[in-house]
Motif scaffolding. Structure first.
Motif, PDB file in Angstrom:
ATOM      1  N   ALA A 175      31.183 -23.423 -71.595  1.00 16.22           N
ATOM      2  CA  ALA A 175      32.479 -23.585 -70.908  1.00 16.22           C
ATOM      3  C   ALA A 175      32.870 -25.057 -70.871  1.00 16.22           C
ATOM      4  CB  ALA A 175      32.390 -23.029 -69.485  1.00 16.22           C
ATOM      5  N   TYR A 176      31.891 -25.900 -70.685  1.00 16.43           N
ATOM      6  CA  TYR A 176      32.161 -27.346 -70.708  1.00 16.43           C
ATOM      7  C   TYR A 176      32.534 -27.795 -72.126  1.00 16.43           C
ATOM      8  CZ  TYR A 176      31.274 -32.359 -70.716  1.00 16.43           C
ATOM      9  OH  TYR A 176      31.387 -33.714 -70.904  1.00 16.43           O
ATOM     10  N   ALA A 177      31.852 -27.228 -73.131  1.00 18.07           N
ATOM     11  CA  ALA A 177      32.192 -27.539 -74.527  1.00 18.07           C
ATOM     12  C   ALA A 177      33.632 -27.109 -74.817  1.00 18.07           C
ATOM     13  CB  ALA A 177      31.223 -26.841 -75.473  1.00 18.07           C
ATOM     14  N   ASP A 178      34.036 -25.986 -74.232  1.00 21.48           N
ATOM     15  CA  ASP A 178      35.400 -25.480 -74.401  1.00 21.48           C
ATOM     16  C   ASP A 178      36.414 -26.473 -73.816  1.00 21.48           C
ATOM     17  OD1 ASP A 178      37.629 -23.894 -74.763  1.00 21.48           O
ATOM     18  OD2 ASP A 178      36.720 -22.070 -73.972  1.00 21.48           O
ATOM     19  N   LEU A 179      36.142 -26.948 -72.603  1.00 22.06           N
ATOM     20  CA  LEU A 179      37.024 -27.957 -71.988  1.00 22.06           C
ATOM     21  C   LEU A 179      37.099 -29.200 -72.881  1.00 22.06           C
ATOM     22  CD1 LEU A 179      38.641 -29.085 -69.477  1.00 22.06           C
ATOM     23  CD2 LEU A 179      36.443 -30.010 -68.685  1.00 22.06           C
ATOM     24  N   THR A 180      35.968 -29.599 -73.406  1.00 24.50           N
ATOM     25  CA  THR A 180      35.913 -30.788 -74.268  1.00 24.50           C
ATOM     26  C   THR A 180      36.775 -30.589 -75.517  1.00 24.50           C
ATOM     27  OG1 THR A 180      33.687 -31.231 -73.451  1.00 24.50           O
ATOM     28  CG2 THR A 180      34.324 -32.364 -75.468  1.00 24.50           C
ATOM     29  N   ALA A 181      36.742 -29.387 -76.062  1.00 26.45           N
ATOM     30  CA  ALA A 181      37.557 -29.093 -77.251  1.00 26.45           C
ATOM     31  C   ALA A 181      39.051 -29.159 -76.923  1.00 26.45           C
ATOM     32  CB  ALA A 181      37.201 -27.716 -77.798  1.00 26.45           C
ATOM     33  N   GLN A 182      39.414 -28.689 -75.733  1.00 26.33           N
ATOM     34  CA  GLN A 182      40.833 -28.753 -75.341  1.00 26.33           C
ATOM     35  C   GLN A 182      41.236 -30.221 -75.159  1.00 26.33           C
ATOM     36  OE1 GLN A 182      41.936 -25.750 -75.882  1.00 26.33           O
ATOM     37  NE2 GLN A 182      39.762 -25.204 -75.934  1.00 26.33           N
ATOM     38  N   HIS A 183      40.338 -30.986 -74.523  1.00 22.13           N
ATOM     39  CA  HIS A 183      40.609 -32.424 -74.354  1.00 22.13           C
ATOM     40  C   HIS A 183      40.777 -33.095 -75.713  1.00 22.13           C
ATOM     41  CE1 HIS A 183      38.786 -32.818 -70.038  1.00 22.13           C
ATOM     42  NE2 HIS A 183      40.068 -32.553 -70.009  1.00 22.13           N
ATOM     43  N   TYR A 184      39.939 -32.714 -76.663  1.00 21.87           N
ATOM     44  CA  TYR A 184      40.010 -33.351 -77.988  1.00 21.87           C
ATOM     45  C   TYR A 184      41.418 -33.185 -78.578  1.00 21.87           C
ATOM     46  CZ  TYR A 184      38.898 -35.043 -82.595  1.00 21.87           C
ATOM     47  OH  TYR A 184      38.902 -35.782 -83.750  1.00 21.87           O
ATOM     48  N   ALA A 185      41.920 -31.962 -78.530  1.00 22.48           N
ATOM     49  CA  ALA A 185      43.253 -31.703 -79.102  1.00 22.48           C
ATOM     50  C   ALA A 185      44.331 -32.488 -78.348  1.00 22.48           C
ATOM     51  CB  ALA A 185      43.551 -30.201 -79.054  1.00 22.48           C
ATOM     52  N   ILE A 186      44.212 -32.526 -77.028  1.00 24.88           N
ATOM     53  CA  ILE A 186      45.226 -33.201 -76.205  1.00 24.88           C
ATOM     54  C   ILE A 186      45.212 -34.715 -76.460  1.00 24.88           C
ATOM     55  CG2 ILE A 186      45.827 -33.797 -73.804  1.00 24.88           C
ATOM     56  CD1 ILE A 186      44.632 -30.887 -73.128  1.00 24.88           C
ATOM     57  N   ALA A 194      32.177 -37.472 -80.236  1.00 25.07           N
ATOM     58  CA  ALA A 194      30.721 -37.549 -80.043  1.00 25.07           C
ATOM     59  C   ALA A 194      30.245 -36.442 -79.093  1.00 25.07           C
ATOM     60  CB  ALA A 194      30.342 -38.924 -79.499  1.00 25.07           C
ATOM     61  N   ASP A 195      30.996 -36.209 -78.026  1.00 23.76           N
ATOM     62  CA  ASP A 195      30.622 -35.153 -77.067  1.00 23.76           C
ATOM     63  C   ASP A 195      30.636 -33.788 -77.745  1.00 23.76           C
ATOM     64  OD1 ASP A 195      30.403 -37.057 -75.092  1.00 23.76           O
ATOM     65  OD2 ASP A 195      32.310 -36.572 -74.108  1.00 23.76           O
ATOM     66  N   LEU A 196      31.680 -33.529 -78.529  1.00 19.82           N
ATOM     67  CA  LEU A 196      31.790 -32.227 -79.209  1.00 19.82           C
ATOM     68  C   LEU A 196      30.646 -32.017 -80.182  1.00 19.82           C
ATOM     69  CD1 LEU A 196      35.494 -31.451 -80.217  1.00 19.82           C
ATOM     70  CD2 LEU A 196      33.963 -30.128 -78.733  1.00 19.82           C
ATOM     71  N   GLU A 197      30.341 -33.048 -80.908  1.00 16.59           N
ATOM     72  CA  GLU A 197      29.232 -33.007 -81.869  1.00 16.59           C
ATOM     73  C   GLU A 197      27.939 -32.644 -81.134  1.00 16.59           C
ATOM     74  OE1 GLU A 197      29.345 -34.188 -85.217  1.00 16.59           O
ATOM     75  OE2 GLU A 197      27.180 -33.928 -85.534  1.00 16.59           O
ATOM     76  N   PHE A 198      27.716 -33.292 -80.007  1.00 15.61           N
ATOM     77  CA  PHE A 198      26.489 -33.068 -79.243  1.00 15.61           C
ATOM     78  C   PHE A 198      26.466 -31.666 -78.630  1.00 15.61           C
ATOM     79  CE2 PHE A 198      24.191 -33.114 -75.192  1.00 15.61           C
ATOM     80  CZ  PHE A 198      22.940 -33.558 -75.614  1.00 15.61           C
ATOM     81  N   LEU A 199      27.604 -31.236 -78.116  1.00  9.57           N
ATOM     82  CA  LEU A 199      27.652 -29.953 -77.398  1.00  9.57           C
ATOM     83  C   LEU A 199      27.659 -28.760 -78.353  1.00  9.57           C
ATOM     84  CD1 LEU A 199      30.272 -31.032 -74.713  1.00  9.57           C
ATOM     85  CD2 LEU A 199      27.841 -30.584 -74.288  1.00  9.57           C
ATOM     86  N   GLY A 200      28.116 -28.994 -79.567  1.00  6.08           N
ATOM     87  CA  GLY A 200      28.077 -27.958 -80.598  1.00  6.08           C
ATOM     88  C   GLY A 200      29.051 -26.817 -80.319  1.00  6.08           C
ATOM     89  N   GLY A 201      28.789 -25.677 -80.912  1.00  2.00           N
ATOM     90  CA  GLY A 201      29.691 -24.538 -80.754  1.00  2.00           C
ATOM     91  C   GLY A 201      30.830 -24.627 -81.744  1.00  2.00           C
ATOM     92  N   GLY A 228      22.213 -31.394 -66.885  1.00  2.00           N
ATOM     93  CA  GLY A 228      21.093 -32.202 -67.363  1.00  2.00           C
ATOM     94  C   GLY A 228      21.450 -33.077 -68.556  1.00  2.00           C
ATOM     95  N   LEU A 229      22.676 -33.564 -68.587  1.00  2.00           N
ATOM     96  CA  LEU A 229      23.093 -34.438 -69.691  1.00  2.00           C
ATOM     97  C   LEU A 229      22.700 -35.877 -69.342  1.00  2.00           C
ATOM     98  CD1 LEU A 229      26.712 -33.008 -70.131  1.00  2.00           C
ATOM     99  CD2 LEU A 229      24.703 -32.442 -71.524  1.00  2.00           C
ATOM    100  N   THR A 230      21.942 -36.479 -70.217  1.00  2.00           N
ATOM    101  CA  THR A 230      21.551 -37.869 -69.948  1.00  2.00           C
ATOM    102  C   THR A 230      21.989 -38.722 -71.135  1.00  2.00           C
ATOM    103  OG1 THR A 230      19.393 -37.340 -70.871  1.00  2.00           O
ATOM    104  CG2 THR A 230      19.552 -37.367 -68.459  1.00  2.00           C
ATOM    105  N   GLY A 231      23.102 -39.345 -70.999  1.00  2.00           N
ATOM    106  CA  GLY A 231      23.595 -40.228 -72.065  1.00  2.00           C
ATOM    107  C   GLY A 231      24.600 -39.542 -72.969  1.00  2.00           C
ATOM    108  N   GLU A 232      24.161 -38.491 -73.668  1.00  2.00           N
ATOM    109  CA  GLU A 232      25.069 -37.822 -74.597  1.00  2.00           C
ATOM    110  C   GLU A 232      25.813 -36.667 -73.918  1.00  2.00           C
ATOM    111  OE1 GLU A 232      25.966 -38.667 -77.641  1.00  2.00           O
ATOM    112  OE2 GLU A 232      24.629 -40.390 -77.564  1.00  2.00           O
ATOM    113  N   GLY A 233      26.988 -36.333 -74.465  1.00  2.00           N
ATOM    114  CA  GLY A 233      27.700 -35.130 -74.023  1.00  2.00           C
ATOM    115  C   GLY A 233      28.735 -35.368 -72.941  1.00  2.00           C
ATOM    116  N   HIS A 234      28.693 -36.540 -72.331  1.00  2.00           N
ATOM    117  CA  HIS A 234      29.698 -36.815 -71.283  1.00  2.00           C
ATOM    118  C   HIS A 234      30.297 -38.205 -71.420  1.00  2.00           C
ATOM    119  CE1 HIS A 234      26.860 -39.075 -68.547  1.00  2.00           C
ATOM    120  NE2 HIS A 234      26.040 -38.513 -69.400  1.00  2.00           N
ATOM    121  N   ARG A 235      30.379 -38.650 -72.684  1.00  2.00           N
ATOM    122  CA  ARG A 235      30.952 -39.983 -72.926  1.00  2.00           C
ATOM    123  C   ARG A 235      32.422 -40.059 -72.536  1.00  2.00           C
ATOM    124  NH1 ARG A 235      28.777 -42.522 -78.576  1.00  2.00           N
ATOM    125  NH2 ARG A 235      26.587 -41.992 -78.291  1.00  2.00           N
ATOM    126  N   PHE A 236      33.096 -38.897 -72.617  1.00  2.00           N
ATOM    127  CA  PHE A 236      34.515 -38.837 -72.267  1.00  2.00           C
ATOM    128  C   PHE A 236      34.800 -39.492 -70.910  1.00  2.00           C
ATOM    129  CE2 PHE A 236      37.708 -36.316 -69.835  1.00  2.00           C
ATOM    130  CZ  PHE A 236      38.849 -36.726 -70.511  1.00  2.00           C
TER     131      PHE A 236
END
Ligand code: HEM
Length: 209
Positions: A42-53, A86-93, A146-154
């Motif tokens: 679900a967080y990866a989904d939000l990240t994907a929407q942010h990417y487009a925006i 970078a976040d999307l790459e890390f979160l995958g999907g 449990g994200l430490t460093g990667e996945g929440h750079r946004f």
């Protein structure tokens, strides 16, 4: 008695969108993520929407960088697209852009590339939000998943001190010296930006809860 139009623009926008902000904050989806109640997807989904925006918003920012009225708001340290990639790459999907996000991007394409006040409205709604509630949300999501460093750079703005940046941004708004019509255009478009954000959050909530 002071009429609303006599107040600084930064005050007018904050007071004038209190209800919209409450609706955005209270959508439920972001709180559920902050509490770790949803799957990481679900967080990866939000990240994907942010990417487009942000892809569209930051293209508009590049176009507006030399505009005499809007250019002052454009700051390279705000740029989120590399962090989101970078976040999307890390979160995958395999993220999909949702219809509500397409509508948001369509509105940006319509107004943010050639109407300075409308561009600043969208710029303000996203980046000042990211530098306000986002500064609480980012660490909460990182902790919950449990994200430490990667996945929440946004959420991490290198070289930006959020409180000082917000103060400076409000000053820019107040000193923009826009005529009444442009101030109104700005205020109306901030409401529209909130509405578009709320619609994206509602779609995500519908999908994941
Ligand atoms: C869990 C969700 C959220 C929380 C906890 C939250 C919290 C906050 C807080 C505490 C402030 C005030 C900061 C200050 O006074 O300096 C703020 C400001 C702001 N928020 Fe949010 N917010 C959330 C969601 C959103 C969303 C979804 C948007 C729009 C996309 C948004 C846009 C803004 C904007 C534009 C401001 C700046 C208002 C101003 O000072 O002019 N917020 N938020």
């Amino acid at each position: 008695m002071t009429s609303q139009a006599d107040q600084p623009l930064s005050t007018r926008v904050r007071l004038g969108t209190r209800v919209e902000h409450q609706a955005a904050q209270g959508s439920g989806f972001l709180d559920a993520l902050a509490d770790g109640r949803l799957p990481l997807a679900a967080y990866a989904d939000l990240t994907a929407q942010h990417y487009a925006i942000y892809e569209t918003l930051e293209k508009a920012a590049a176009t507006m960088a030399d505009d005499p009225a809007a250019g002052a708001f454009v700051a390279p340290e705000l740029t989120r697209l590399p962090a989101l990639a970078a976040d999307l790459e890390f979160l995958g999907g395999s993220p999909t852009v949702r219809p509500a996000t397409e509508a948001y991007c369509a509105r940006l394409a319509e107004v943010a590339f050639d109407r300075p006040a409308a561009f600043v409205a969208h710029h303000y709604t996203r980046y000042l939000g990211d530098l306000s509630g986002g500064q609480y949300l980012g660490p909460a999501i990182a902790r919950a998943y449990g994200l430490t460093g990667e996945g929440h750079r946004f959420f991490v703005f290198e070289g930006v001190e959020p409180a000082a940046f917000r103060t400076r941004y409000r000053l820019l708004l107040d000193q923009a010296g826009w005529p009444a019509e442009e101030q109104d255009e700005f205020l109306t478009e901030v409401s529209e930006a909130y509405r578009l954000n709320i619609a994206v959050l509602a779609a995500l909530k519908e999908e994941w809860t």
